[in-house]
Design an enzyme around this catalytic site. Structure first.
Site, short mmCIF file in Angstrom:
data_model
loop_
_atom_site.label_atom_id
_atom_site.label_comp_id
_atom_site.label_asym_id
_atom_site.label_seq_id
_atom_site.Cartn_x
_atom_site.Cartn_y
_atom_site.Cartn_z
N LYS A 49 6.09 -7.21 -5.71
CA LYS A 49 6.85 -6.30 -4.97
C LYS A 49 8.33 -7.21 -4.85
CE LYS A 49 2.03 -4.50 -4.20
NZ LYS A 49 1.21 -5.12 -2.62
N GLN A 93 -1.64 -8.37 1.61
CA GLN A 93 -2.64 -8.13 0.58
C GLN A 93 -3.50 -8.09 0.29
OE1 GLN A 93 0.24 -7.15 -2.28
NE2 GLN A 93 -1.82 -7.28 -4.08
N ASP A 116 1.28 0.12 3.57
CA ASP A 116 0.42 0.78 3.08
C ASP A 116 -0.04 2.35 3.15
OD1 ASP A 116 0.26 -1.10 0.48
OD2 ASP A 116 0.12 -2.44 2.31
#
Ligand code: GUN
Length: 275
Positions: A49, A93, A116
């Site tokens: 990422k 995460q 997200d």
């Protein structure tokens, strides 16, 4: 011969397009990433990422926390990122260690900084058909399905999954496109054989083989399983090699598309904050 839906090249095109948009934005979008513990896969995903973000001109600030980090500590890091005007987007995460309840942690993120699209407020809006952030994995899968170039209306999709949270946004977006969508949690050979689109996210290597699919099916493999040093999906790809199906490779399918679409979310959150 099976036709590979190449997520790597599709994602590279999307990053290229995004780089221009970011340069035109006039501010540098910044993503705060919280990474707890030492799980090698999570560290690898975050590194990918970071690399992709740097390629498109998005800054990443990474906060590393120990495996035994208490809930209060991660909460206070999230709250501080929520309050900082230079941070446009936040990502925690997953998975988290057992003492940190994922739903509780994600609910601490400011929904207007939710990179997200996992915050319950954003998921609720998405399912209600209100404009909202779409999880990167969901958008990535939709783009891969579209890359097959087929008319999707009135086609049948079977989503074979472990998690309702994963399936719901995808089912909603597919249904909006006129796809008849069914979510199942257990392998069902007969049902899979009736599908025009199969999305599989079970975490079981070789779960789907040539016997389970009919010609023309679009197969999206979300599985990532380690066999020794090799990464494989949930689909027995070699058994489908000589079949007339569309298939996403693992690695190089859903993974890079998820990262590319996450970065589009970061861009959109920064753009919304700028106005
Ligand atoms: N772990 C595996 N996939 C994801 C993802 O899309 N977002 C986050 N935050 N963690 C993940």
């Amino acid at each position: 011969m099976s036709f590979l839906l190449n997520g790597r090249s599709l994602a590279a095109n999307l990053r290229h397009e995004l780089k221009t948009k970011v340069a035109e934005l006039g501010i540098t979008p910044k993503l705060g990433v919280i990474l707890v513990g030492h799980d090698p896969a999570s560290h690898l995903y975050v590194k990918l990422k970071e690399q992709a973000a740097s390629e498109v001109g998005i800054k990443v600030e990474k906060i590393l926390l120990p495996t035994d980090c208490p809930l209060a500590t991660i909460k206070s890091h999230i709250q501080s990122l929520n309050q900082r005007p230079d941070i446009h987007a936040i990502l925690v995460q997953l998975p988290l260690p057992p003492q940190l309840d994922e739903t509780t942690v994600i609910a601490c993120i400011d929904p207007t900084k939710d990179a997200d699209g996992f915050h319950p407020h954003n998921l609720k809006r998405l399912l209600a058909g209100e404009s909202a952030l779409v999880p990167g994995v969901t958008q990535g899968i939709i783009k891969l399905i579209e890359a097959a170039g087929q008319n999707l209306r009135d086609r049948k999709a079977v989503l074979l999954v472990n998690s309702r949270e994963f399936a719901q946004p995808l089912a909603k977006l597919l249904t909006d496109k006129g796809v008849r969508t069914q979510v199942i949690y257990e392998f069902n050979h007969l049902l899979l054989q009736t599908a025009d689109i199969i999305v599989v996210a079970k975490g079981q290597p070789n779960l789907i083989t040539t016997k389970d699919v009919r010609d023309g099916t679009i197969i999206i493999d979300v599985g990532t399983n380690k066999i020794g040093h090799r990464t494989v999906g949930d689909v027995d790809a070699p058994s489908l090699k000589n079949r007339a199906v569309y298939l996403t490779p693992v690695p190089g399918g859903v993974g890079p598309m998820t990262v590319a679409m996450l970065l589009w979310n970061v861009y959109q959150l920064a753009a919304a904050r700028k106005n």
